[in-house]
Scaffold this motif. Structure first.
Motif, PDB file in Angstrom:
ATOM      1  N   PHE A  28      -4.597   6.839  -3.751  1.00  0.00           N
ATOM      2  CA  PHE A  28      -5.060   7.374  -2.477  1.00  0.00           C
ATOM      3  C   PHE A  28      -6.492   6.981  -2.174  1.00  0.00           C
ATOM      4  O   PHE A  28      -7.047   7.382  -1.168  1.00  0.00           O
ATOM      5  N   ASN A  29      -7.120   6.184  -3.036  1.00  0.00           N
ATOM      6  CA  ASN A  29      -8.513   5.801  -2.823  1.00  0.00           C
ATOM      7  C   ASN A  29      -8.550   4.398  -2.220  1.00  0.00           C
ATOM      8  O   ASN A  29      -8.182   3.429  -2.880  1.00  0.00           O
ATOM      9  N   PRO A  30      -8.959   4.246  -0.946  1.00  0.00           N
ATOM     10  CA  PRO A  30      -8.889   2.938  -0.284  1.00  0.00           C
ATOM     11  C   PRO A  30      -9.902   1.950  -0.832  1.00  0.00           C
ATOM     12  O   PRO A  30     -10.807   2.300  -1.590  1.00  0.00           O
ATOM     13  N   HIS A  78      -2.142  -6.239  11.631  1.00  0.00           N
ATOM     14  CA  HIS A  78      -3.374  -6.657  10.934  1.00  0.00           C
ATOM     15  C   HIS A  78      -3.132  -7.579   9.753  1.00  0.00           C
ATOM     16  O   HIS A  78      -4.001  -8.360   9.383  1.00  0.00           O
ATOM     17  N   GLY A  79      -1.981  -7.488   9.108  1.00  0.00           N
ATOM     18  CA  GLY A  79      -1.654  -8.398   8.018  1.00  0.00           C
ATOM     19  C   GLY A  79      -2.184  -8.014   6.658  1.00  0.00           C
ATOM     20  O   GLY A  79      -1.917  -8.709   5.657  1.00  0.00           O
ATOM     21  N   LEU A  80      -2.943  -6.925   6.556  1.00  0.00           N
ATOM     22  CA  LEU A  80      -3.453  -6.473   5.262  1.00  0.00           C
ATOM     23  C   LEU A  80      -2.365  -5.717   4.497  1.00  0.00           C
ATOM     24  O   LEU A  80      -1.491  -5.085   5.103  1.00  0.00           O
ATOM     25  N   SER A  81      -2.432  -5.761   3.192  1.00  0.00           N
ATOM     26  CA  SER A  81      -1.528  -4.940   2.390  1.00  0.00           C
ATOM     27  C   SER A  81      -1.782  -3.465   2.678  1.00  0.00           C
ATOM     28  O   SER A  81      -2.937  -3.032   2.750  1.00  0.00           O
ATOM     29  N   PRO A  82      -0.722  -2.650   2.831  1.00  0.00           N
ATOM     30  CA  PRO A  82      -0.921  -1.215   3.034  1.00  0.00           C
ATOM     31  C   PRO A  82      -1.680  -0.545   1.887  1.00  0.00           C
ATOM     32  O   PRO A  82      -2.309   0.496   2.091  1.00  0.00           O
ATOM     33  N   LEU A  83      -1.644  -1.144   0.712  1.00  0.00           N
ATOM     34  CA  LEU A  83      -2.373  -0.574  -0.427  1.00  0.00           C
ATOM     35  C   LEU A  83      -3.878  -0.591  -0.191  1.00  0.00           C
ATOM     36  O   LEU A  83      -4.612   0.244  -0.725  1.00  0.00           O
TER      37      LEU A  83
END
Length: 322
Positions: free
Chosen positions: A64-66, A109-114
């Motif tokens: 949960f820590n971005p 956006h194309g970024l990984s959801p992680l």
């Protein structure tokens, strides 16, 4: 994907002349530790979910820590994040540099959801260190990079810290020497601006640019940005703050007139103290271990400018362990 053969023999240590090889590690889905002006980052291609997952596994980091996404310039950030007028002005003033902006994500956006840990915002910055910028240009992709240390432990400001903390959990380390700032970036939420984490850019400089005080939201109930867990940056031993008298059962980290066993800055310079903070936490922890002391005591640090950011890290180091 980087081969397991690389991992079995430990990480490659690359020189500044080997930026193309370092970029290839990232493009191949590997983990690369690299220096910024703040601390060493543990980098992975932010668009590659498997590579980003390896960051969490290597650090033992809560999901949960971005993560902060590092890009070569503001134009690269605009590909996946929305900039309002204020955010664009702040980026023009303080990028490249130790300021992270938390911005709304663009659709597609194309970024990984992680990377965003399920949030609808993304933390992004343009580092100032020339070697980091060379790496980002050579990689040609956004790079997710938290600090290159096990989660909750002291951040790395030298390649040796990375090797000591992460070992063969990283594929390669780009060795650029010691980090100039030595303290993580300041994190600012946009629209309207609020300070989420004190850091290497003093809040007073941002407030001067904005023309008004910044509301502080440095430890909210819900994690909104990297570095907001209450227990973080911790050495192996408990930490006690604002100590002015020595104790035989503690190693003592000094500042200014409080000399200690090791000093963050004998001259009481908070800029020097910020640059030394994580390296000295590593060193004082090792000293305590070698002398059989069971605690680290830290001298008082002024609560102003970069001193606030230093105290923020020290309070997190001293917090009850999660």
């Amino acid at each position: 994907m980087v081969s397991t053969e690389t991992q079995r023999h430990g990480p490659r240590v690359l020189t500044p002349q080997q930026v193309p090889e370092a970029a290839e590690v990232l493009r191949a889905g590997g983990l690369l530790a690299f220096p910024t002006e703040t601390v060493y980052g543990l980098g992975a291609d932010a668009t590659d979910g498997r590579a980003v997952a390896r960051i969490f596994a290597a650090k033992g980091r809560p999901a949960f820590n971005p993560l902060i996404v590092h890009v070569r310039d503001a134009a690269a950030a605009e590909a996946f994040a929305h900039f309002g007028a204020t955010a664009r002005d702040l980026a023009a003033l303080f990028w490249p540099g130790p300021l992270t902006l938390v911005l709304p994500l663009r659709a597609g956006h194309g970024l990984s959801p992680l990377v965003t840990a399920g949030l609808d915002t993304v933390a992004v910055r343009v580092p100032a260190a020339p070697l980091a910028r060379d790496l980002l240009r050579a990689t040609g992709r956004p790079v997710a990079a938290p600090s290159a240390n096990p989660s909750g432990r002291v951040s790395a400001t030298r390649a040796a810290h990375v090797l000591e903390g992460l070992g063969d959990r990283v594929d390669a380390v780009l060795d650029g020497g010691a980090c100039a700032v030595g303290l993580e970036s300041t994190i600012l939420r946009s629209g309207p601006p609020a300070l989420l984490r004190e850091g290497g850019l003093a809040a007073e400089e941002i407030e001067a640019a904005l023309g008004h005080p910044l509301p502080r939201d440095v430890t909210p109930g819900k994690v909104q940005a990297p570095g907001q867990l209450s227990s973080h940056y911790a050495p192996a031993r408990p930490v006690r703050l604002d100590v002015t008298e020595p104790s035989p059962d503690a190693a003592w980290l000094g500042f200014g007139p409080v000399k200690g066993d090791l000093s963050l800055s004998p001259d009481g310079d908070v800029v020097e103290a910020a640059a030394n903070l994580f390296d000295h936490l590593h060193r004082i922890d090792a000293l305590a271990a070698s002398q059989g002391r069971d605690r680290i005591d830290v001298a008082p640090i002024p609560e102003a400018g970069l001193g606030r950011a230093i105290n923020d890290r020290l309070r997190r180091a001293a917090a009850p362990r999660m």
